[in-house]
Scaffold this motif. Sequence first.
Motif, PDB file in Angstrom:
ATOM      1  N   SER A 150     -69.514 -66.073  53.691  1.00 23.19           N
ATOM      2  CA  SER A 150     -69.851 -66.761  52.442  1.00 23.19           C
ATOM      3  C   SER A 150     -69.980 -65.791  51.267  1.00 23.19           C
ATOM      4  O   SER A 150     -70.342 -66.203  50.165  1.00 23.19           O
ATOM      5  CB  SER A 150     -71.162 -67.543  52.612  1.00 23.19           C
ATOM      6  N   ARG A 151     -69.667 -64.501  51.496  1.00 23.32           N
ATOM      7  CA  ARG A 151     -69.801 -63.481  50.439  1.00 23.32           C
ATOM      8  C   ARG A 151     -68.470 -62.754  50.231  1.00 23.32           C
ATOM      9  O   ARG A 151     -68.340 -61.571  50.519  1.00 23.32           O
ATOM     10  CB  ARG A 151     -70.883 -62.458  50.817  1.00 23.32           C
ATOM     11  N   PRO A 152     -67.415 -63.430  49.787  1.00 16.48           N
ATOM     12  CA  PRO A 152     -66.097 -62.798  49.681  1.00 16.48           C
ATOM     13  C   PRO A 152     -66.116 -61.562  48.776  1.00 16.48           C
ATOM     14  O   PRO A 152     -66.773 -61.543  47.741  1.00 16.48           O
ATOM     15  CB  PRO A 152     -65.205 -63.902  49.113  1.00 16.48           C
ATOM     16  N   LEU A 153     -65.363 -60.554  49.186  1.00 17.46           N
ATOM     17  CA  LEU A 153     -65.410 -59.260  48.509  1.00 17.46           C
ATOM     18  C   LEU A 153     -64.846 -59.291  47.099  1.00 17.46           C
ATOM     19  O   LEU A 153     -65.211 -58.456  46.272  1.00 17.46           O
ATOM     20  CB  LEU A 153     -64.673 -58.222  49.361  1.00 17.46           C
ATOM     21  N   TYR A 154     -63.950 -60.248  46.799  1.00 11.72           N
ATOM     22  CA  TYR A 154     -63.399 -60.277  45.441  1.00 11.72           C
ATOM     23  C   TYR A 154     -64.443 -60.683  44.409  1.00 11.72           C
ATOM     24  O   TYR A 154     -64.220 -60.508  43.202  1.00 11.72           O
ATOM     25  CB  TYR A 154     -62.177 -61.205  45.362  1.00 11.72           C
ATOM     26  N   ASN A 155     -65.578 -61.215  44.854  1.00 13.81           N
ATOM     27  CA  ASN A 155     -66.659 -61.558  43.927  1.00 13.81           C
ATOM     28  C   ASN A 155     -67.614 -60.385  43.676  1.00 13.81           C
ATOM     29  O   ASN A 155     -68.388 -60.407  42.716  1.00 13.81           O
ATOM     30  CB  ASN A 155     -67.488 -62.719  44.477  1.00 13.81           C
ATOM     31  N   ILE A 156     -67.582 -59.368  44.535  1.00  9.42           N
ATOM     32  CA  ILE A 156     -68.586 -58.310  44.481  1.00  9.42           C
ATOM     33  C   ILE A 156     -68.512 -57.476  43.200  1.00  9.42           C
ATOM     34  O   ILE A 156     -69.562 -57.091  42.660  1.00  9.42           O
ATOM     35  CB  ILE A 156     -68.497 -57.424  45.734  1.00  9.42           C
ATOM     36  N   PRO A 157     -67.340 -57.155  42.648  1.00 10.42           N
ATOM     37  CA  PRO A 157     -67.341 -56.410  41.379  1.00 10.42           C
ATOM     38  C   PRO A 157     -68.096 -57.125  40.260  1.00 10.42           C
ATOM     39  O   PRO A 157     -68.930 -56.515  39.580  1.00 10.42           O
ATOM     40  CB  PRO A 157     -65.847 -56.265  41.059  1.00 10.42           C
ATOM     41  N   ALA A 158     -67.836 -58.402  40.072  1.00 10.07           N
ATOM     42  CA  ALA A 158     -68.536 -59.142  39.016  1.00 10.07           C
ATOM     43  C   ALA A 158     -70.030 -59.217  39.308  1.00 10.07           C
ATOM     44  O   ALA A 158     -70.864 -59.056  38.405  1.00 10.07           O
ATOM     45  CB  ALA A 158     -67.956 -60.547  38.878  1.00 10.07           C
ATOM     46  N   LEU A 159     -70.381 -59.440  40.566  1.00 11.05           N
ATOM     47  CA  LEU A 159     -71.792 -59.536  40.931  1.00 11.05           C
ATOM     48  C   LEU A 159     -72.510 -58.216  40.689  1.00 11.05           C
ATOM     49  O   LEU A 159     -73.646 -58.187  40.198  1.00 11.05           O
ATOM     50  CB  LEU A 159     -71.911 -59.951  42.403  1.00 11.05           C
ATOM     51  N   THR A 160     -71.863 -57.099  41.014  1.00  8.69           N
ATOM     52  CA  THR A 160     -72.478 -55.786  40.823  1.00  8.69           C
ATOM     53  C   THR A 160     -72.648 -55.465  39.348  1.00  8.69           C
ATOM     54  O   THR A 160     -73.688 -54.931  38.931  1.00  8.69           O
ATOM     55  CB  THR A 160     -71.630 -54.710  41.516  1.00  8.69           C
ATOM     56  N   LEU A 161     -71.646 -55.781  38.553  1.00 10.75           N
ATOM     57  CA  LEU A 161     -71.775 -55.589  37.109  1.00 10.75           C
ATOM     58  C   LEU A 161     -72.975 -56.355  36.565  1.00 10.75           C
ATOM     59  O   LEU A 161     -73.755 -55.836  35.765  1.00 10.75           O
ATOM     60  CB  LEU A 161     -70.496 -56.047  36.403  1.00 10.75           C
ATOM     61  N   HIS A 162     -73.137 -57.579  36.996  1.00 11.54           N
ATOM     62  CA  HIS A 162     -74.198 -58.453  36.496  1.00 11.54           C
ATOM     63  C   HIS A 162     -75.587 -57.974  36.941  1.00 11.54           C
ATOM     64  O   HIS A 162     -76.504 -57.854  36.125  1.00 11.54           O
ATOM     65  CB  HIS A 162     -73.957 -59.883  36.994  1.00 11.54           C
ATOM     66  N   GLU A 163     -75.731 -57.707  38.228  1.00 14.73           N
ATOM     67  CA  GLU A 163     -77.055 -57.419  38.762  1.00 14.73           C
ATOM     68  C   GLU A 163     -77.455 -55.950  38.637  1.00 14.73           C
ATOM     69  O   GLU A 163     -78.638 -55.645  38.491  1.00 14.73           O
ATOM     70  CB  GLU A 163     -77.130 -57.831  40.239  1.00 14.73           C
ATOM     71  N   CYS A 164     -76.462 -55.063  38.688  1.00 15.90           N
ATOM     72  CA  CYS A 164     -76.771 -53.632  38.756  1.00 15.90           C
ATOM     73  C   CYS A 164     -76.517 -52.939  37.420  1.00 15.90           C
ATOM     74  O   CYS A 164     -77.440 -52.684  36.663  1.00 15.90           O
ATOM     75  CB  CYS A 164     -75.972 -52.977  39.884  1.00 15.90           C
ATOM     76  N   ARG A 170     -68.705 -72.421  50.622  1.00 13.39           N
ATOM     77  CA  ARG A 170     -69.375 -73.723  50.760  1.00 13.39           C
ATOM     78  C   ARG A 170     -70.874 -73.542  50.905  1.00 13.39           C
ATOM     79  O   ARG A 170     -71.674 -74.319  50.376  1.00 13.39           O
ATOM     80  CB  ARG A 170     -68.802 -74.469  51.969  1.00 13.39           C
ATOM     81  N   HIS A 171     -71.286 -72.506  51.661  1.00 12.32           N
ATOM     82  CA  HIS A 171     -72.717 -72.240  51.828  1.00 12.32           C
ATOM     83  C   HIS A 171     -73.368 -71.956  50.478  1.00 12.32           C
ATOM     84  O   HIS A 171     -74.420 -72.514  50.141  1.00 12.32           O
ATOM     85  CB  HIS A 171     -72.923 -71.053  52.774  1.00 12.32           C
ATOM     86  N   GLU A 172     -72.731 -71.075  49.703  1.00 12.98           N
ATOM     87  CA  GLU A 172     -73.308 -70.701  48.427  1.00 12.98           C
ATOM     88  C   GLU A 172     -73.306 -71.866  47.445  1.00 12.98           C
ATOM     89  O   GLU A 172     -74.245 -72.024  46.656  1.00 12.98           O
ATOM     90  CB  GLU A 172     -72.557 -69.507  47.844  1.00 12.98           C
ATOM     91  N   VAL A 173     -72.280 -72.679  47.478  1.00 15.90           N
ATOM     92  CA  VAL A 173     -72.253 -73.870  46.619  1.00 15.90           C
ATOM     93  C   VAL A 173     -73.460 -74.749  46.906  1.00 15.90           C
ATOM     94  O   VAL A 173     -74.144 -75.225  45.997  1.00 15.90           O
ATOM     95  CB  VAL A 173     -70.941 -74.657  46.819  1.00 15.90           C
ATOM     96  N   ALA A 230     -64.536 -70.162  43.416  1.00 17.34           N
ATOM     97  CA  ALA A 230     -64.210 -69.643  44.741  1.00 17.34           C
ATOM     98  C   ALA A 230     -65.470 -69.321  45.540  1.00 17.34           C
ATOM     99  O   ALA A 230     -65.405 -68.609  46.537  1.00 17.34           O
ATOM    100  CB  ALA A 230     -63.334 -68.402  44.614  1.00 17.34           C
ATOM    101  N   LEU A 231     -66.623 -69.840  45.104  1.00 16.68           N
ATOM    102  CA  LEU A 231     -67.853 -69.660  45.870  1.00 16.68           C
ATOM    103  C   LEU A 231     -67.694 -70.302  47.245  1.00 16.68           C
ATOM    104  O   LEU A 231     -67.029 -71.330  47.391  1.00 16.68           O
ATOM    105  CB  LEU A 231     -69.034 -70.296  45.135  1.00 16.68           C
TER     106      LEU A 231
END
Length: 591
Positions: free
Chosen positions: A397-411, A508-511, A505-506
């Motif tokens: 439920s944590r696809p890697l193509y989302n991690i760059p945007a998530l890291t920019l936002h949170e970190c 189903r669990h995260e949705v 592209a979230l």
Amino acid sequence: MRLFTASLAAALLSTSAFPALAKEGDDAASDGVLYSSDTELIGLYEEYSKWQMHESGQGEEPLETAIPSVAPEANLRRAADAQVFLGRLDAIDGQALSQTERVNAAVLRSVLTEQIQNARFREWEMPFDSDTNFWSYLAPTSGFRTVEDYDEYIALMRDLPRYFAEHTANARTGLARGFSVPKVTLSGRDASLEAYIGDDIEANPFWTAFEQMPAHFTEAEQTRLQNEGRHTIMRSVRPAFTDLLSFLRDEYIPNSRTTLAAEAMPEGPAYYAQQIRQYTTLDLTADQIHLIGLDEVARIEAAMREIMAEVGFDGTIAQFNEKLRTDPEFIAKTPDELMGVSAYVAKRVDGAIGDYFGFLPRHRFSIRPVAPDIAPFYTAGRGGYEYCQMNTYDLPSRPLYNIPALTLHECAPGHSFQAAFQREQGGEDTPEFRRRIYFSGMGEGWGLYTEFLGEEMGIYRTPYEKFGRLSYEMWRAARLVIDTGIHSKDWTRDLAITYLADRTALSRHEVGTEIDRYISWPGQALAYKLGEMQIRLLRTKAETELGDDFDIRKFHDIILALGSVPLPVLEQRIEDFIADGGQGLAGVSYD
């Protein structure tokens, strides 16, 4: 690229609630002379700060309890005190304040108003939601430095039964009047308490601090503290959590409301309007926000189709999202793999960040996984001063193509960078009462803006990572439609899930966890996109009016140095930035 319609831009940019700030050259710091009302305001918020410290149990005079009371009479007394402070603030001549103090006055007004409005709707009668609660962050994740710290910690544990009982009584009162968390969002949330009620004391999260005691403690001190800790966990912590778990399972969850909308609760329309103002700091109606959301969703969908064409996908956005969320190519095989992608993104940001900020904080943050007891129901990540968090639960439920945007936002350059910047840039000059304030509209708007900034910084390296960025932006735009749809337009949970799943592209669990968060936390989800839109609009205005004098480093520095403020205050500051020719921070080199 069109950001939004002119009429909606006008709705976003409205500073009527705040007087114009004085010019930079008129500030007290520039001539050594206080404006006539500055001293009065400084005295007021310093008194307010002392009141805050006392009410939180950190003042010079100790409270009767280790944890401040949350009983109705205590909350109503605090609201009455806030009303007195607000009356005194109203009596100060705002036109006779310097620029700095006008910002402080605007922040104080917002904080006091929020306290008073929360009391009007007795928000303490719904003391948790599907995302956030009062019991998960009480147990420390490491040891303390002094014996006195441990004694205070033991006193806190002894006070948990009283503290939990007050929250339970409040929740029971809310339940009786229909002011509760919707039942559909509570399934399985009670599981987060199970770790605290087992027979093995040393497996209890509250024992962690006693496993990590400083080596310089004497053997006698360690033995005493561990014995008292073990006894207190047995006699106070376990019973408190056991009673709370019984209340949730036997009484609260079975009897919580079956409606979803905030407007379905007592004084619902007024309550939802107040939540919108609180989280966005803007004077917008639910209908206006819904239209803004629809407009943004359409814009982002067009950008998504461009990437789909680039990778040769012939189908709908919903079909492309489903392909991405089920493709094993994008799924980490271990938690460390996901954390490694995030860490590498953060290091690539380090290589580019000097081109976008003039002031670079010295503090360094770490990246940690979300704690396992809350991870199943927690959001994808969260940022903070000491560390940002990545959720490694259920890796598919944590696809890697989302991690760059998530890291920019949170970190970085999102929340962790933001927190360090503001702490080091503001320092002792920031009034005490502002050091722990967080306005979601500006704070979360900044986080989403940094995802967009990642495009310029060259962080997204593949079409899929760029689509992940758009998917995350769509996630926040869809919230404007979903939150207002649920709370003011009778949307069902299934409709909200379908709307979000088809457009992002979230997983189903995260949705599902996100929709439950919006249902149980009215208004909070609106802050992200509205704040980001305002920052981008202000940047476009500054670029247009300053021309060659515009420096992106100065623009970003000015925003972050302002600290956490209502969005209209940010707008006025950028107007002044434009008026003074785009000056950056004093003492920072922009060569």
